[in-house]
Scaffold this motif. Sequence first.
Motif, PDB file in Angstrom:
ATOM      1  N   ASP A  16     -57.737  47.411  39.451  1.00 29.53           N
ATOM      2  CA  ASP A  16     -58.859  47.310  38.515  1.00 29.53           C
ATOM      3  C   ASP A  16     -58.386  47.009  37.102  1.00 29.53           C
ATOM      4  O   ASP A  16     -59.013  46.226  36.385  1.00 29.53           O
ATOM      5  CB  ASP A  16     -59.662  48.612  38.503  1.00 29.53           C
ATOM      6  N   VAL A  17     -57.300  47.657  36.682  1.00 27.47           N
ATOM      7  CA  VAL A  17     -56.803  47.492  35.316  1.00 27.47           C
ATOM      8  C   VAL A  17     -55.281  47.400  35.339  1.00 27.47           C
ATOM      9  O   VAL A  17     -54.613  48.229  35.961  1.00 27.47           O
ATOM     10  CB  VAL A  17     -57.207  48.659  34.392  1.00 27.47           C
ATOM     11  N   TYR A  18     -54.762  46.397  34.644  1.00 26.20           N
ATOM     12  CA  TYR A  18     -53.313  46.236  34.489  1.00 26.20           C
ATOM     13  C   TYR A  18     -52.982  46.399  33.016  1.00 26.20           C
ATOM     14  O   TYR A  18     -53.685  45.875  32.143  1.00 26.20           O
ATOM     15  CB  TYR A  18     -52.876  44.855  34.971  1.00 26.20           C
ATOM     16  N   LEU A  19     -51.908  47.129  32.728  1.00 27.55           N
ATOM     17  CA  LEU A  19     -51.468  47.286  31.352  1.00 27.55           C
ATOM     18  C   LEU A  19     -49.967  47.491  31.302  1.00 27.55           C
ATOM     19  O   LEU A  19     -49.331  47.833  32.305  1.00 27.55           O
ATOM     20  CB  LEU A  19     -52.195  48.437  30.651  1.00 27.55           C
ATOM     21  N   THR A  20     -49.411  47.239  30.142  1.00 23.29           N
ATOM     22  CA  THR A  20     -47.975  47.371  29.946  1.00 23.29           C
ATOM     23  C   THR A  20     -47.714  47.931  28.555  1.00 23.29           C
ATOM     24  O   THR A  20     -48.546  47.805  27.657  1.00 23.29           O
ATOM     25  CB  THR A  20     -47.265  46.017  30.136  1.00 23.29           C
ATOM     26  N   GLY A  21     -46.560  48.560  28.388  1.00 24.93           N
ATOM     27  CA  GLY A  21     -46.221  49.155  27.100  1.00 24.93           C
ATOM     28  C   GLY A  21     -45.079  50.124  27.254  1.00 24.93           C
ATOM     29  O   GLY A  21     -44.370  50.127  28.261  1.00 24.93           O
ATOM     30  N   THR A  22     -44.894  50.971  26.260  1.00 22.62           N
ATOM     31  CA  THR A  22     -43.788  51.926  26.222  1.00 22.62           C
ATOM     32  C   THR A  22     -44.291  53.326  26.550  1.00 22.62           C
ATOM     33  O   THR A  22     -45.305  53.778  25.991  1.00 22.62           O
ATOM     34  CB  THR A  22     -43.116  51.937  24.841  1.00 22.62           C
ATOM     35  N   VAL A  23     -43.602  54.005  27.454  1.00 20.27           N
ATOM     36  CA  VAL A  23     -43.917  55.386  27.806  1.00 20.27           C
ATOM     37  C   VAL A  23     -43.038  56.318  26.970  1.00 20.27           C
ATOM     38  O   VAL A  23     -41.817  56.172  26.937  1.00 20.27           O
ATOM     39  CB  VAL A  23     -43.687  55.645  29.309  1.00 20.27           C
ATOM     40  N   PHE A  24     -43.654  57.252  26.288  1.00 20.81           N
ATOM     41  CA  PHE A  24     -42.960  58.286  25.526  1.00 20.81           C
ATOM     42  C   PHE A  24     -43.077  59.624  26.256  1.00 20.81           C
ATOM     43  O   PHE A  24     -43.990  59.817  27.071  1.00 20.81           O
ATOM     44  CB  PHE A  24     -43.593  58.458  24.141  1.00 20.81           C
ATOM     45  N   CYS A  69     -52.641  49.848  37.344  1.00 16.79           N
ATOM     46  CA  CYS A  69     -51.264  49.398  37.539  1.00 16.79           C
ATOM     47  C   CYS A  69     -50.584  49.330  36.177  1.00 16.79           C
ATOM     48  O   CYS A  69     -51.091  48.674  35.262  1.00 16.79           O
ATOM     49  CB  CYS A  69     -51.238  48.036  38.222  1.00 16.79           C
ATOM     50  N   LEU A  70     -49.441  49.987  36.050  1.00 17.69           N
ATOM     51  CA  LEU A  70     -48.713  50.050  34.779  1.00 17.69           C
ATOM     52  C   LEU A  70     -47.329  49.431  34.934  1.00 17.69           C
ATOM     53  O   LEU A  70     -46.586  49.775  35.857  1.00 17.69           O
ATOM     54  CB  LEU A  70     -48.572  51.507  34.333  1.00 17.69           C
ATOM     55  N   ALA A  71     -46.989  48.520  34.035  1.00 23.42           N
ATOM     56  CA  ALA A  71     -45.638  47.961  33.952  1.00 23.42           C
ATOM     57  C   ALA A  71     -44.973  48.517  32.706  1.00 23.42           C
ATOM     58  O   ALA A  71     -45.435  48.264  31.591  1.00 23.42           O
ATOM     59  CB  ALA A  71     -45.683  46.430  33.895  1.00 23.42           C
ATOM     60  N   ALA A  72     -43.911  49.300  32.887  1.00 20.16           N
ATOM     61  CA  ALA A  72     -43.243  49.923  31.751  1.00 20.16           C
ATOM     62  C   ALA A  72     -41.795  50.206  32.104  1.00 20.16           C
ATOM     63  O   ALA A  72     -41.435  50.316  33.280  1.00 20.16           O
ATOM     64  CB  ALA A  72     -43.946  51.218  31.342  1.00 20.16           C
ATOM     65  N   ALA A  73     -40.965  50.319  31.068  1.00 21.05           N
ATOM     66  CA  ALA A  73     -39.585  50.770  31.243  1.00 21.05           C
ATOM     67  C   ALA A  73     -39.552  52.291  31.111  1.00 21.05           C
ATOM     68  O   ALA A  73     -40.205  52.853  30.222  1.00 21.05           O
ATOM     69  CB  ALA A  73     -38.686  50.125  30.195  1.00 21.05           C
ATOM     70  N   PRO A 128     -35.651  48.135  26.378  1.00 18.23           N
ATOM     71  CA  PRO A 128     -35.229  46.832  26.893  1.00 18.23           C
ATOM     72  C   PRO A 128     -36.444  46.068  27.394  1.00 18.23           C
ATOM     73  O   PRO A 128     -37.289  46.629  28.096  1.00 18.23           O
ATOM     74  CB  PRO A 128     -34.273  47.190  28.039  1.00 18.23           C
ATOM     75  N   PRO A 129     -36.598  44.823  27.006  1.00 13.62           N
ATOM     76  CA  PRO A 129     -37.809  44.091  27.411  1.00 13.62           C
ATOM     77  C   PRO A 129     -37.862  43.901  28.916  1.00 13.62           C
ATOM     78  O   PRO A 129     -36.842  43.664  29.566  1.00 13.62           O
ATOM     79  CB  PRO A 129     -37.659  42.745  26.680  1.00 13.62           C
ATOM     80  N   LEU A 130     -39.056  44.042  29.439  1.00 16.28           N
ATOM     81  CA  LEU A 130     -39.255  43.705  30.847  1.00 16.28           C
ATOM     82  C   LEU A 130     -39.105  42.201  31.006  1.00 16.28           C
ATOM     83  O   LEU A 130     -39.465  41.416  30.128  1.00 16.28           O
ATOM     84  CB  LEU A 130     -40.634  44.159  31.309  1.00 16.28           C
ATOM     85  N   ASP A 131     -38.564  41.799  32.107  1.00 15.21           N
ATOM     86  CA  ASP A 131     -38.343  40.380  32.393  1.00 15.21           C
ATOM     87  C   ASP A 131     -39.663  39.617  32.239  1.00 15.21           C
ATOM     88  O   ASP A 131     -40.666  39.970  32.862  1.00 15.21           O
ATOM     89  CB  ASP A 131     -37.812  40.252  33.823  1.00 15.21           C
ATOM     90  N   PRO A 132     -39.701  38.585  31.388  1.00 14.60           N
ATOM     91  CA  PRO A 132     -40.953  37.827  31.226  1.00 14.60           C
ATOM     92  C   PRO A 132     -41.515  37.322  32.547  1.00 14.60           C
ATOM     93  O   PRO A 132     -42.729  37.293  32.740  1.00 14.60           O
ATOM     94  CB  PRO A 132     -40.540  36.667  30.307  1.00 14.60           C
ATOM     95  N   ASP A 133     -40.622  36.911  33.455  1.00 15.74           N
ATOM     96  CA  ASP A 133     -41.112  36.467  34.761  1.00 15.74           C
ATOM     97  C   ASP A 133     -41.752  37.626  35.518  1.00 15.74           C
ATOM     98  O   ASP A 133     -42.710  37.457  36.264  1.00 15.74           O
ATOM     99  CB  ASP A 133     -39.957  35.876  35.581  1.00 15.74           C
ATOM    100  N   HIS A 134     -41.192  38.821  35.306  1.00 11.80           N
ATOM    101  CA  HIS A 134     -41.733  40.017  35.945  1.00 11.80           C
ATOM    102  C   HIS A 134     -43.149  40.291  35.433  1.00 11.80           C
ATOM    103  O   HIS A 134     -44.066  40.570  36.211  1.00 11.80           O
ATOM    104  CB  HIS A 134     -40.806  41.202  35.638  1.00 11.80           C
ATOM    105  N   LEU A 135     -43.334  40.192  34.110  1.00  8.19           N
ATOM    106  CA  LEU A 135     -44.664  40.395  33.538  1.00  8.19           C
ATOM    107  C   LEU A 135     -45.622  39.288  33.961  1.00  8.19           C
ATOM    108  O   LEU A 135     -46.802  39.524  34.211  1.00  8.19           O
ATOM    109  CB  LEU A 135     -44.568  40.439  32.015  1.00  8.19           C
ATOM    110  N   ALA A 136     -45.098  38.063  34.030  1.00  9.63           N
ATOM    111  CA  ALA A 136     -45.953  36.937  34.404  1.00  9.63           C
ATOM    112  C   ALA A 136     -46.466  37.077  35.831  1.00  9.63           C
ATOM    113  O   ALA A 136     -47.472  36.480  36.190  1.00  9.63           O
ATOM    114  CB  ALA A 136     -45.188  35.629  34.247  1.00  9.63           C
ATOM    115  N   GLU A 137     -45.760  37.874  36.631  1.00  9.93           N
ATOM    116  CA  GLU A 137     -46.178  38.106  38.004  1.00  9.93           C
ATOM    117  C   GLU A 137     -47.069  39.340  38.116  1.00  9.93           C
ATOM    118  O   GLU A 137     -47.092  40.016  39.139  1.00  9.93           O
ATOM    119  CB  GLU A 137     -44.949  38.270  38.899  1.00  9.93           C
ATOM    120  N   ALA A 138     -47.759  39.653  37.046  1.00  6.61           N
ATOM    121  CA  ALA A 138     -48.685  40.780  37.069  1.00  6.61           C
ATOM    122  C   ALA A 138     -49.655  40.620  38.234  1.00  6.61           C
ATOM    123  O   ALA A 138     -50.075  39.507  38.548  1.00  6.61           O
ATOM    124  CB  ALA A 138     -49.454  40.846  35.755  1.00  6.61           C
ATOM    125  N   PRO A 139     -50.024  41.716  38.873  1.00  2.00           N
ATOM    126  CA  PRO A 139     -50.894  41.615  40.041  1.00  2.00           C
ATOM    127  C   PRO A 139     -52.278  41.122  39.662  1.00  2.00           C
ATOM    128  O   PRO A 139     -52.740  41.334  38.532  1.00  2.00           O
ATOM    129  CB  PRO A 139     -50.946  43.069  40.542  1.00  2.00           C
TER     130      PRO A 139
END
Length: 359
Positions: A16-24, A69-73, A128-139
């Motif tokens: 339903d929702v995809y987001l990315t950022g930094t987890v503290f 779905c969360l993409a984060a380091a 460290p930046p997430l691989d741009p290709d990895h982000l581009a493959e967002a679900p």
Amino acid sequence: MDPLAAVRAEGDPACDVYLTGTVFLDIVFTGFDAEPVRGGETWARGMGSSPGGVANMAAALSRLGLRTCLAAAFGDDKYGEYCWETLEQGEGIDLSRSRTVPGWHSPVTVSLAHDGERTMISHGHEPPPLDPDHLAEAPPARSCVASLRPGHTQEWVRRAAREGALVFGSTGWDETGSWDLAGLPDLPHCDALLMNAEEALRYTRAASPQLAVHALAEHVPVAVVTLGAQGACAVDGRTGEKAEVPSILVDPLDTTGAGDVFMAGFVTGTLAGWPLADRLALAGLTAALSVQEFGGSLSAPGWGEIAAWWERVHAVEEGEENAPTLERYAFLSRLAGPLPDVTTPWPRRRAVPTLGFRG
């Protein structure tokens, strides 16, 4: 409860929702008898720890029933392990696009909540930046939440918009000092833009937040400006729909993540197809409930907490002077799915906000 039950169809995206950022890792101190002073020692009556940063919004979305779905380091330490476990196992967030970075420790924020305000001290190294290709493959997703930065283009936002996702944009303090909407390259991809009043006034040079939200609506289909204790206002530039909803007065314990929780409520109402005023009302309600607990992620309310509040409103807020509250939130009784049964008294306690109890 699934707030999107009425609009789901076969073939819809699983996310339903995809987001990315930094987890503290957030460590919050509350309950000061006096404001801390330099050179002294101050005891706090309350302390809590929870995943913070982008985790605040991810948890708030998931608790409202959205498949998130969360993409984060994540840091390669006990803090990172705790945050990952809490979000994946405790909150049901899809972390398949996230990764643990060997040798990188988790960013940490210590927040001192006192007299309705907060002071934060943060430490961390640039993630460290997430691989741009990895982000581009967002679900594939119904929507995504993007943090807009001056002069910074995010390819995944453009791709998500092109593939049909609704893009909800937010801004932060413009460190460049330009405050130029034209300097936000991802803005044209946004379906909605949410700002606080100070940011909106600076970006639009308007004389009031109400004028600012109309100015923002000339650049994005739906504009929302939050007004703090005065609530929020919004304009849908496509339909001409306008709304202004007052806030719910509460005694705040910790305001960490309130803006993220507000965004989660607005996204939920939008995906469910609600009228603009109802979306603002849900967003404001979820934010108000969240500031009565520790932290941003563990304080985010679910439908059980919303049901408990609604039941309490009916029980204690009778009389003509409280009729506007009952009328404004009557949509809670008309949801596609019934609110959960309330079996515990108000206020609801949602989580033990501390690290590592064994057993």
